[in-house]
Scaffold this motif. Structure first.
Motif, PDB file in Angstrom:
ATOM      1  N   HIS A 123       0.841  -1.212   0.000  1.00  0.00           N
ATOM      2  CA  HIS A 123       0.000   0.000   0.000  1.00  0.00           C
ATOM      3  C   HIS A 123       0.874   1.260   0.000  1.00  0.00           C
ATOM      4  O   HIS A 123       0.634   2.192  -0.779  1.00  0.00           O
ATOM      5  N   HIS A 127       1.422   4.191  -3.044  1.00  0.00           N
ATOM      6  CA  HIS A 127       1.280   5.653  -2.949  1.00  0.00           C
ATOM      7  C   HIS A 127       2.433   6.352  -3.690  1.00  0.00           C
ATOM      8  O   HIS A 127       2.230   7.361  -4.361  1.00  0.00           O
ATOM      9  N   GLU A 186      -6.414   6.724  -1.415  1.00  0.00           N
ATOM     10  CA  GLU A 186      -6.427   5.518  -0.577  1.00  0.00           C
ATOM     11  C   GLU A 186      -6.929   4.305  -1.358  1.00  0.00           C
ATOM     12  O   GLU A 186      -6.346   3.218  -1.287  1.00  0.00           O
ATOM     13  N   HIS A 229      -3.627   7.761   6.590  1.00  0.00           N
ATOM     14  CA  HIS A 229      -4.247   6.851   5.622  1.00  0.00           C
ATOM     15  C   HIS A 229      -5.650   6.505   6.110  1.00  0.00           C
ATOM     16  O   HIS A 229      -5.884   5.398   6.593  1.00  0.00           O
TER      17      HIS A 229
HETATM   18 ZN   LIG Z   1      -2.707   5.084   2.268  1.00  0.00          ZN
END
Ligand SMILES: [Zn+2]
Length: 267
Positions: A123, A127, A186, A229
């Motif tokens: 994750h 980003h 996200e 996040h």
């Molecule tokens: Zn995130």
């Protein structure tokens, strides 16, 4: 009044030159070059390494590096990523442009196995790949919240406003400023991160358990990671809906001889 109009016109002209598409097809306004973003990443990482205690636990450090290596190997880039495990109760991790990953030992209590830790790292790396830090810092610059952000980023005014652009890179909890990623960012990081972890041979099903653990963790204020996040309401459902799609990637990865990432637990 007139001057404002001229500034607005110049600004929109400048912005028109830097609208691009994210990896999943969103429009993004990016006003900084890759070189500038890498420089911000390098400076922010150096600053955090000065401020935070680096773990001297060899087993945990090897475990974190093993997972990071498998995730970043998938990217097929030549440039190595620098990975540091920080000794801190914070339930947190981050990745920065230029190739930097920071993990806090507190996260190892919430991410219960290699697959769950790979969920977070995938994750975070997503980003970076999707240039979300650039998007955040660009937005701050264009809306005038932080003209200092631009100054600092461009090296015009020294280090005073570093916190602002560090926050733009998703380092809010580290520097005491809240500037969370947006919902679209996200979701994009969830989608791309899930593909990354599957390609690296980590079990995508564990992503659901990870975000459930994250929601339960961290007492009244919640885990630091969720401050930058934010969890969106459909995160778990979205991840469940994507499972079938990424299973072939996971199956394919399991045919390779991948390093085994495990840690001996004393408790
Ligand atoms: Zn995130």
């Amino acid at each position: 009044m007139k001057l404002n109009w001229v500034v607005a016109a110049l600004l929109s002209f400048a912005v028109a030159g830097c609208v691009s598409k994210s990896p999943t097809g969103r429009s993004q306004v990016l006003t900084f070059t890759n070189a500038q973003m890498s420089q911000m990443g390098a400076e922010s990482f150096a600053q955090i390494k000065k401020q935070q205690k680096i773990s001297n636990d060899k087993a945990k450090t090897a475990y974190v590096n093993c997972i990071a290596d498998r995730i970043t190997d998938v990217l097929g880039t030549q440039q190595p990523w620098e990975v540091v495990l920080f000794e801190s109760e914070q339930v947190n991790a981050f990745a920065l442009p230029g190739g930097y990953i920071g993990v806090y030992t507190g996260l190892l209590e919430v991410a219960e196995n290699q697959h769950q830790l790979a969920t977070v790292m995938g994750h975070e790396v997503a980003h970076v790949l999707a240039q979300h830090g650039n998007e955040q810092v660009s937005r701050a610059q264009l809306t005038g919240i932080g003209m200092q952000v631009a100054d600092a980023a461009l090296g015009a005014s020294g280090v005073d406003n570093k916190d602002l652009y560090m926050a733009g890179l998703g380092l809010g909890a580290q520097v005491g400023i809240m500037l969370p990623f947006g919902r679209a960012q996200e979701s994009e990081a969830d989608v791309m991160g899930l593909e990354l972890m599957a390609k690296a041979g980590f079990d995508p099903k564990e992503s659901i358990a990870l975000w459930q653990n994250m929601a339960k963790a961290g007492g009244a204020q919640g885990p630091e990671l969720l401050s930058t996040h934010p969890s969106h309401g459909t995160r778990i459902e979205d991840l469940q809906a994507m499972q079938q799609q990424v299973m072939p990637l996971y199956a394919q990865a399991q045919k390779q001889s991948l390093a085994s990432c495990n840690i001996a637990r004393n408790n």
